[in-house]
Design an enzyme around this catalytic site. Structure first.
Site, PDB file in Angstrom:
ATOM      1  N   ASN A 184       6.737  -5.095  17.366  1.00  0.00           N
ATOM      2  CA  ASN A 184       6.897  -4.574  15.743  1.00  0.00           C
ATOM      3  C   ASN A 184       5.511  -3.776  16.010  1.00  0.00           C
ATOM      4  N   LYS A 207      -4.515  -4.232  16.266  1.00  0.00           N
ATOM      5  CA  LYS A 207      -4.619  -3.370  15.528  1.00  0.00           C
ATOM      6  C   LYS A 207      -6.032  -2.793  16.278  1.00  0.00           C
ATOM      7  N   TYR A 224      -2.472 -10.535  14.539  1.00  0.00           N
ATOM      8  CA  TYR A 224      -2.442  -9.405  13.749  1.00  0.00           C
ATOM      9  C   TYR A 224      -3.829  -8.402  14.450  1.00  0.00           C
ATOM     10  N   HIS A 225      -4.972  -9.026  13.336  1.00  0.00           N
ATOM     11  CA  HIS A 225      -5.587  -8.522  14.000  1.00  0.00           C
ATOM     12  C   HIS A 225      -5.867  -6.758  15.295  1.00  0.00           C
ATOM     13  N   CYS A 267       0.926  -1.477   0.553  1.00  0.00           N
ATOM     14  CA  CYS A 267       0.476   0.024   0.057  1.00  0.00           C
ATOM     15  C   CYS A 267       0.793   1.485   0.378  1.00  0.00           C
ATOM     16  N   ASP A 296      11.328   3.693   5.940  1.00  0.00           N
ATOM     17  CA  ASP A 296      10.849   2.084   6.360  1.00  0.00           C
ATOM     18  C   ASP A 296      12.215   0.617   6.584  1.00  0.00           C
ATOM     19  N   LEU A 356      12.452  -2.029   5.790  1.00  0.00           N
ATOM     20  CA  LEU A 356      12.181  -3.120   4.385  1.00  0.00           C
ATOM     21  C   LEU A 356      12.294  -4.049   5.107  1.00  0.00           C
ATOM     22  N   SER A 413      -7.198 -12.957  15.185  1.00  0.00           N
ATOM     23  CA  SER A 413      -5.995 -13.725  14.667  1.00  0.00           C
ATOM     24  C   SER A 413      -4.754 -12.633  15.790  1.00  0.00           C
ATOM     25  N   ARG A 423      -8.218 -21.168   9.250  1.00  0.00           N
ATOM     26  CA  ARG A 423      -8.190 -20.351  10.627  1.00  0.00           C
ATOM     27  C   ARG A 423      -9.438 -20.768  11.240  1.00  0.00           C
ATOM     28  N   THR A 474      -8.106  -1.487  10.348  1.00  0.00           N
ATOM     29  CA  THR A 474      -8.764  -2.899   9.898  1.00  0.00           C
ATOM     30  C   THR A 474     -10.022  -3.088  10.094  1.00  0.00           C
TER      31      THR A 474
HETATM   32  P1  NAD Z   1       3.213  -4.431   3.499  1.00  0.00           P
HETATM   33  O1  NAD Z   1       3.877  -5.457   4.644  1.00  0.00           O
HETATM   34  O2  NAD Z   1       3.240  -4.893   2.608  1.00  0.00           O
HETATM   35  O3  NAD Z   1       4.077  -3.359   4.103  1.00  0.00           O
HETATM   36  C1  NAD Z   1       4.591  -2.762   5.121  1.00  0.00           C
HETATM   37  C2  NAD Z   1       6.018  -2.132   5.320  1.00  0.00           C
HETATM   38  O4  NAD Z   1       6.226  -1.680   6.285  1.00  0.00           O
HETATM   39  C3  NAD Z   1       6.925  -2.989   4.408  1.00  0.00           C
HETATM   40  O5  NAD Z   1       7.626  -2.034   3.311  1.00  0.00           O
HETATM   41  C4  NAD Z   1       7.863  -3.151   5.830  1.00  0.00           C
HETATM   42  O6  NAD Z   1       9.384  -2.884   5.450  1.00  0.00           O
HETATM   43  C5  NAD Z   1       7.455  -1.776   6.832  1.00  0.00           C
HETATM   44  N1  NAD Z   1       7.150  -2.286   8.193  1.00  0.00           N
HETATM   45  C6  NAD Z   1       7.315  -2.862   8.920  1.00  0.00           C
HETATM   46  N2  NAD Z   1       7.361  -2.598   9.994  1.00  0.00           N
HETATM   47  C7  NAD Z   1       8.753  -2.105  10.499  1.00  0.00           C
HETATM   48  C8  NAD Z   1       9.300  -0.842  11.163  1.00  0.00           C
HETATM   49  N3  NAD Z   1       8.690  -1.630  12.610  1.00  0.00           N
HETATM   50  N4  NAD Z   1       9.593  -0.227  10.998  1.00  0.00           N
HETATM   51  C9  NAD Z   1       9.744   0.803   9.072  1.00  0.00           C
HETATM   52  N5  NAD Z   1       9.247   0.091   8.512  1.00  0.00           N
HETATM   53  C10 NAD Z   1       8.808  -1.019   8.248  1.00  0.00           C
HETATM   54  O7  NAD Z   1       1.795  -3.778   3.494  1.00  0.00           O
HETATM   55  P2  NAD Z   1       0.247  -3.205   3.057  1.00  0.00           P
HETATM   56  O8  NAD Z   1      -0.223  -4.796   2.618  1.00  0.00           O
HETATM   57  O9  NAD Z   1       0.895  -2.760   2.148  1.00  0.00           O
HETATM   58  O10 NAD Z   1      -0.484  -2.740   4.723  1.00  0.00           O
HETATM   59  C11 NAD Z   1      -0.202  -1.605   4.972  1.00  0.00           C
HETATM   60  C12 NAD Z   1      -0.933  -1.509   5.875  1.00  0.00           C
HETATM   61  O11 NAD Z   1      -2.190  -1.582   5.828  1.00  0.00           O
HETATM   62  C13 NAD Z   1      -0.847  -2.639   7.285  1.00  0.00           C
HETATM   63  O12 NAD Z   1      -0.951  -1.795   8.768  1.00  0.00           O
HETATM   64  C14 NAD Z   1      -1.547  -3.147   6.838  1.00  0.00           C
HETATM   65  O13 NAD Z   1      -2.918  -3.567   9.009  1.00  0.00           O
HETATM   66  C15 NAD Z   1      -3.143  -2.163   6.329  1.00  0.00           C
HETATM   67  N6  NAD Z   1      -3.795  -3.000   5.904  1.00  0.00           N
HETATM   68  C16 NAD Z   1      -3.331  -3.517   4.611  1.00  0.00           C
HETATM   69  C17 NAD Z   1      -4.259  -4.416   3.732  1.00  0.00           C
HETATM   70  C18 NAD Z   1      -3.951  -5.626   2.192  1.00  0.00           C
HETATM   71  O14 NAD Z   1      -4.852  -6.222   2.046  1.00  0.00           O
HETATM   72  N7  NAD Z   1      -2.888  -5.229   1.822  1.00  0.00           N
HETATM   73  C19 NAD Z   1      -5.756  -4.599   4.503  1.00  0.00           C
HETATM   74  C20 NAD Z   1      -6.120  -3.381   5.090  1.00  0.00           C
HETATM   75  C21 NAD Z   1      -5.816  -3.038   5.901  1.00  0.00           C
HETATM   76  N1  USQ Z   2      -9.297 -17.665   2.457  1.00  0.00           N
HETATM   77  C1  USQ Z   2      -9.661 -17.802   1.297  1.00  0.00           C
HETATM   78  N2  USQ Z   2      -8.878 -18.698   0.476  1.00  0.00           N
HETATM   79  C2  USQ Z   2      -7.534 -18.101   0.380  1.00  0.00           C
HETATM   80  C3  USQ Z   2      -7.172 -17.152   1.358  1.00  0.00           C
HETATM   81  C4  USQ Z   2      -7.923 -16.461   1.964  1.00  0.00           C
HETATM   82  O1  USQ Z   2     -10.777 -18.574   1.805  1.00  0.00           O
HETATM   83  O2  USQ Z   2      -6.743 -18.523  -0.557  1.00  0.00           O
HETATM   84  C5  USQ Z   2     -10.436 -16.785   3.124  1.00  0.00           C
HETATM   85  C6  USQ Z   2     -10.159 -16.478   4.904  1.00  0.00           C
HETATM   86  O3  USQ Z   2     -10.244 -17.815   4.802  1.00  0.00           O
HETATM   87  C7  USQ Z   2     -10.724 -15.276   5.125  1.00  0.00           C
HETATM   88  C8  USQ Z   2     -10.853 -14.469   3.849  1.00  0.00           C
HETATM   89  O4  USQ Z   2     -10.545 -14.918   3.031  1.00  0.00           O
HETATM   90  O5  USQ Z   2     -12.106 -15.909   5.583  1.00  0.00           O
HETATM   91  C9  USQ Z   2     -10.007 -13.262   4.484  1.00  0.00           C
HETATM   92  O6  USQ Z   2      -8.171 -14.268   4.241  1.00  0.00           O
HETATM   93  P1  USQ Z   2      -7.529 -12.228   3.903  1.00  0.00           P
HETATM   94  O7  USQ Z   2      -5.997 -13.289   3.331  1.00  0.00           O
HETATM   95  O8  USQ Z   2      -7.571 -12.023   2.079  1.00  0.00           O
HETATM   96  O9  USQ Z   2      -7.544 -11.465   4.396  1.00  0.00           O
HETATM   97  P2  USQ Z   2      -7.099 -11.322   5.932  1.00  0.00           P
HETATM   98  O10 USQ Z   2      -6.391 -12.238   6.757  1.00  0.00           O
HETATM   99  O11 USQ Z   2      -8.064 -10.942   7.239  1.00  0.00           O
HETATM  100  O12 USQ Z   2      -6.092  -9.954   5.988  1.00  0.00           O
HETATM  101  C10 USQ Z   2      -5.915  -9.735   4.933  1.00  0.00           C
HETATM  102  C11 USQ Z   2      -4.875  -8.264   4.982  1.00  0.00           C
HETATM  103  C12 USQ Z   2      -4.991  -7.500   6.229  1.00  0.00           C
HETATM  104  C13 USQ Z   2      -5.995  -6.500   6.339  1.00  0.00           C
HETATM  105  C14 USQ Z   2      -7.394  -7.131   6.241  1.00  0.00           C
HETATM  106  C15 USQ Z   2      -8.518  -7.244   5.998  1.00  0.00           C
HETATM  107  O13 USQ Z   2      -3.480  -9.451   4.929  1.00  0.00           O
HETATM  108  O14 USQ Z   2      -3.679  -6.519   6.334  1.00  0.00           O
HETATM  109  O15 USQ Z   2      -6.337  -6.267   7.902  1.00  0.00           O
HETATM  110  O16 USQ Z   2      -7.437  -8.041   5.375  1.00  0.00           O
HETATM  111  S1  USQ Z   2     -10.042  -7.368   7.008  1.00  0.00           S
HETATM  112  O17 USQ Z   2     -10.174  -8.286   6.577  1.00  0.00           O
HETATM  113  O18 USQ Z   2     -11.128  -6.370   6.474  1.00  0.00           O
HETATM  114  O19 USQ Z   2     -10.300  -7.626   8.128  1.00  0.00           O
END
Ligand code: NAD
Ligand code: USQ
Length: 398
Positions: A119, A193, A189-190, A12, A31, A33, A187, A330, A145
């Protein structure tokens, strides 16, 4: 505005950095990395060939004539470097993407649980403490999230962060209160948040920090207008069992001829947002900050909801892919309904890019272009939500 993008090398953060730079803002990426290091640890790479951060930034300068700065800082560990940047860097706003974001990765074992909590919580808290110590008025837009609300069936439209309730007092009257919508993370992770939310509420109250928390749904898509301008700017595309998210995984699986991996009954309903809307939402959030002393502004950053098995069916219909129901790794309800309020962004002018056949094909085409880079052995989701796994049992599903 001068904007620091924490996590600006990620999925993102990179397109958001380019979008804001393209609008004329002065962007600096921070970042450590770590996401690239986790790729190495998992032996799983982005499907798309992402360039190093310096190559990316140089390519952007060449293509756009605009400069983006880069600081290699671990914001969870190196507080002094972060404080220095915030104090002397003339930063007006911070977008905080810098957290470990994969639910399956966070559930793999106790090391990963501890890493994710250490982290994410330290990153967020260091940022807030450093802004206070810097003495500067810096707006924070954080990526939270939708999963903070949980994925049960609420029986109501999920509001944007806050819920009005009535409680009985000791004298028998009923008084109204506003509370954060009850959290129910699925999870570790969640859960981080959810903990972030309380740090934000405290710092907004005690230190009058200006904070926007974006409760974001699952992102789909890969490129934006800016990342598509040159192959060296390409965004990452995660498809592995830990970091790949459901819709992008299905589109990649369809492109490489792998059966779509529906977990359990596929009855989970989730919130989604296209990557081009994500960058626009970040822009809108930065242009509309809360005032000092306001409560945390919470936006539901999503545009539509879909049930997982319906997505699989739709993709199978348009692309001829096959669907495989696999045991759910899960712990989640078999079925849930999800209705969400997202008026805040719509009122600010967001015009949602919703699921369409054309866009599905566009993502699939990108996946097909780089199909020779795919390692099919990385597709199955092997991280389980069980005590046995946490105790060190081998990672196998079923
Ligand atoms: P990503 O892992 O691709 O990017 C996260 C970046 O943060 C990475 O480049 C990583 O190196 C950096 N980072 C992590 N810990 C760090 C630290 N301690 N110091 C400096 N840099 C650090 O993830 P993303 O998909 O880009 O998601 C970005 C944010 O959006 C996350 O907080 C995630 O929870 C949220 N989010 C993502 C999604 C999704 O579908 N990808 C959905 C909802 C929310
Ligand atoms: N799922 C499948 N098949 C797959 C992968 C996932 O059925 O191959 C299902 C999972 O069991 C789950 C749903 O799809 O029920 C979503 O899984 P996901 O991995 O797409 O999403 P999630 O684990 O919730 O996490 C992702 C991002 C996270 C963000 C979150 C937004 O990795 O950073 O916070 O989406 S949300 O889902 O709205 O909470």
């Amino acid at each position: 505005m001068k904007i620091a993008i924490l996590g600006g090398d990620g999925f993102c953060g990179w397109p958001a950095s380019l979008h804001l730079s393209d609008l004329g803002h002065d962007v600096v990426i921070v970042d450590n990395l770590s996401r690239r290091a986790i790729d190495t640890e998992l032996g799983a790479e982005s499907l798309t060939p992402i360039r190093s951060i310096t190559e990316r930034i140089d390519a952007w300068a060449e293509v756009s004539g605009r400069t983006i700065g880069f600081h290699h800082i671990d914001i969870a560990q190196d507080y002094d470097a972060l404080l220095d940047l915030l104090t002397y860097g003339e930063i007006d706003a911070v977008v905080h993407f810098a957290e470990q974001r994969a639910a399956p990765y966070s559930m793999k074992n106790s090391r990963n649980k501890r890493y994710t909590v250490d982290n994410n919580i330290n990153a967020t808290h260091n940022l807030l403490a450093a802004i206070v110590e810097s003495g500067r008025d810096i707006h924070v837009a954080h990526l939270g999230t939708m999963g903070a609300y949980g994925y049960g069936t609420a029986g109501m439209k999920i509001p944007e962060g806050y819920l009005d309730i009535e409680v009985p007092t000791d004298s028998g009257e009923r008084v109204g209160q506003e509370i954060l919508y009850p959290s129910n993370p699925g999870s570790i992770y969640h859960m981080t948040k959810v903990l972030d939310q309380h740090l934000f509420a405290y710092y907004a109250k005690n230190d009058s920090l200006r904070i926007t928390d974006l409760h974001q749904g699952i992102i789909w898509g890969t490129n934006t207008e800016q990342t598509a301008r040159d192959e060296r700017l390409i965004n990452r595309f995660d498809y592995d069992g830990d970091y790949g998210t459901v819709l992008n995984r299905f589109l990649m699986q369809s492109a490489v001829g792998y059966p779509l991996t529906v977990h359990g009954t596929g009855g989970q309903t989730r919130a989604f947002i296209h990557i081009t809307d994500m960058v626009r939402c970040i822009q809108l959030a930065l242009e509309n900050p809360p005032a000092a002393g306001d409560r945390v502004k919470i936006f539901n950053q999503m545009t539509e909801t879909h049930r997982v098995r319906d997505l699989a069916r739709l993709i199978a219909e348009v692309s001829g892919a096959t669907v495989e129901m696999v045991p759910n790794p899960r712990k989640e309800s078999a079925e849930n309904e999800l209705h969400v309020v997202n008026d805040a962004f719509l009122d600010l002018g967001l015009e949602p890019t919703t699921l369409s056949e054309g866009l599905l094909h566009e993502v699939e085409d990108i996946a097909r272009r780089y199909a020779d880079r795919a390692d099919l052995s990385k597709i199955p989701a092997t991280s389980l939500w069980t005590k046995e796994q946490a105790a060190g049992a081998p990672l196998t599903v079923g």
